[in-house]
Design an enzyme around this catalytic site. Structure first.
Site, PDB file in Angstrom:
ATOM      1  N   ILE A 149       0.851  -1.189   0.000  1.00  7.31           N
ATOM      2  CA  ILE A 149       0.000   0.000   0.000  1.00  7.31           C
ATOM      3  C   ILE A 149       0.889   1.243   0.000  1.00  7.31           C
ATOM      4  CG2 ILE A 149      -1.787   1.291   1.224  1.00  7.31           C
ATOM      5  CD1 ILE A 149      -2.711  -1.361   2.435  1.00  7.31           C
ATOM      6  N   ASP A 154     -14.143 -11.356   7.888  1.00  8.59           N
ATOM      7  CA  ASP A 154     -12.859 -11.174   8.570  1.00  8.59           C
ATOM      8  C   ASP A 154     -12.819  -9.865   9.362  1.00  8.59           C
ATOM      9  OD1 ASP A 154     -10.350 -12.095   9.314  1.00  8.59           O
ATOM     10  OD2 ASP A 154      -9.328 -11.232   7.579  1.00  8.59           O
TER      11      ASP A 154
END
Length: 358
Positions: free
Chosen positions: A49, A175
């Site tokens: 990222i 999740d």
């Protein structure tokens, strides 16, 4: 090893990671909009990222408003996530839902752009997202793995709003956990929390019909083992599973420990313990709070979730009401303010008391 030879980058999951893209690289999305990469701010199990800017005339600084998630085409999670965002994350969809539900805020990240990029003969896919602040796991680590009750339940209500939105589009997240929850970036956004990482998101409906409860060993124990639901332990996915996962998070944030945390290398044992405890919620409360009564609300929440059938649509409003009542019943204001440490909570209480007495 020969001098100067770089070792390959290996993620925590053992997956080989690609070479980092150079700072200042310009990526072009499918709509021909250009984005300039800044510094890398995160390395995941399959990609990286970077900070990013839509102003390609200058390098993005540390105050950049965008991030770009990048992974090689050979990997799969970002492809799945992009597919999800195309269906569920369009800004107009999110705004329409907020109006419909009369919400001032919804922590569903907005899809901005995506595309492909080639570097050193490796093809990458990328997705542009708005930038967020730090994740809740970092805040938990600073506070001995616990949050104050008011904060736990305020977070729970925010997450329930996001889950209801996702579920309304036929998906589950699968999740939910502190490292996938990010606070808003910048002043004035401290009480915003966003649910990210939809790499495991999957559809629970096919052709308008809920998928049946069926064991699938290929998908067994998907998610993060300490939080994953009883359904996900056998490879099935459901809306009640997302609410169960949220419950385990809230329970850990309140108590600091889950009964099965010391045995996470044996997923079958973890699965059995969850089934046992959810068939007797009071035993779960005694295990997590052996020296005191459980905080208000958490047993009621788990009792409700444990009573849901596999295909049943949860009553999200009822769950939020349980948490709101617990906040008020514990002597706090249900005002949406997030305070992550006990010392902050005490300081706030002192300020309120001084203001009241003055």
């Amino acid at each position: 090893m020969r001098k100067g030879l770089k070792l390959p980058r290996i993620a925590a999951n053992g997956h080989r990671l690609p070479d980092p893209l150079p700072r200042g690289a310009v990526l072009t999305d499918v709509m021909k909009r250009q984005w300039k990469l800044g510094k890398s701010i995160g390395l995941g199990g399959f990609g990286e990222i970077y900070l990013a800017s839509d102003d390609i005339k200058k390098k993005p600084g540390l105050d950049a408003n965008y991030v770009i998630k990048v992974e090689p085409h050979a990997n799969g999670p970002l492809f799945s996530e992009m597919h999800f965002y195309h269906r569920v994350g369009k800004p107009h969809q999110i705004e329409e839902w907020k109006r419909k539900k009369k919400l001032n805020f919804l922590g569903m990240p907005k899809f901005i752009a995506s595309g492909s990029h080639e570097y050193r003969s490796v093809k990458y896919r990328f997705m542009v997202m708005e930038r967020f602040g730090e994740d809740l796991q970092k805040l938990l680590d600073k506070n001995n793995k616990k949050f104050p009750l008011k904060t736990v339940y305020t977070l729970g209500k925010l997450i329930l709003d996001i889950l209801e939105y996702i579920h309304s589009h036929g998906y589950i997240h699968a999740d939910v956990k502190a490292s996938n929850l990010l606070v808003g970036y910048g002043p004035g956004r401290e009480n915003e929390v966003y649910l990210i990482d939809f790499g495991l998101a999957c559809r629970y409906v096919t052709n308008g019909q809920h998928k049946e409860l069926k064991e699938d060993r290929r998908k067994a124990h998907d998610g993060t083992i300490e939080f994953t639901s009883r359904d996900a332990h056998i490879g099935a996915h459901s809306r009640r599973g997302d609410l169960e996962i949220l419950g385990y998070n809230m329970l850990q944030w309140l108590s600091g420990h889950l009964p099965w945390e010391d045995n996470l290398k044996d997923p079958e044992s973890v699965s059995r313990q969850k089934s046992m405890y959810l068939s007797n919620v009071s035993s779960l409360m005694k295990s997590c709070f052996p020296k005191r009564s459980p905080p208000r609300g958490i047993a009621e929440y788990f009792t409700y979730v444990a009573g849901l059938t596999f295909e049943e649509e949860p009553d999200y409003k009822h769950c939020k009401n349980i948490l709101s009542a617990a906040i008020k019943g514990s002597g706090y204001e249900d005002d949406g303010v997030l305070i992550y440490t006990s010392s902050e909570l005490k300081e706030t209480a002192r300020k309120l008391k001084r203001a009241y007495l003055s």
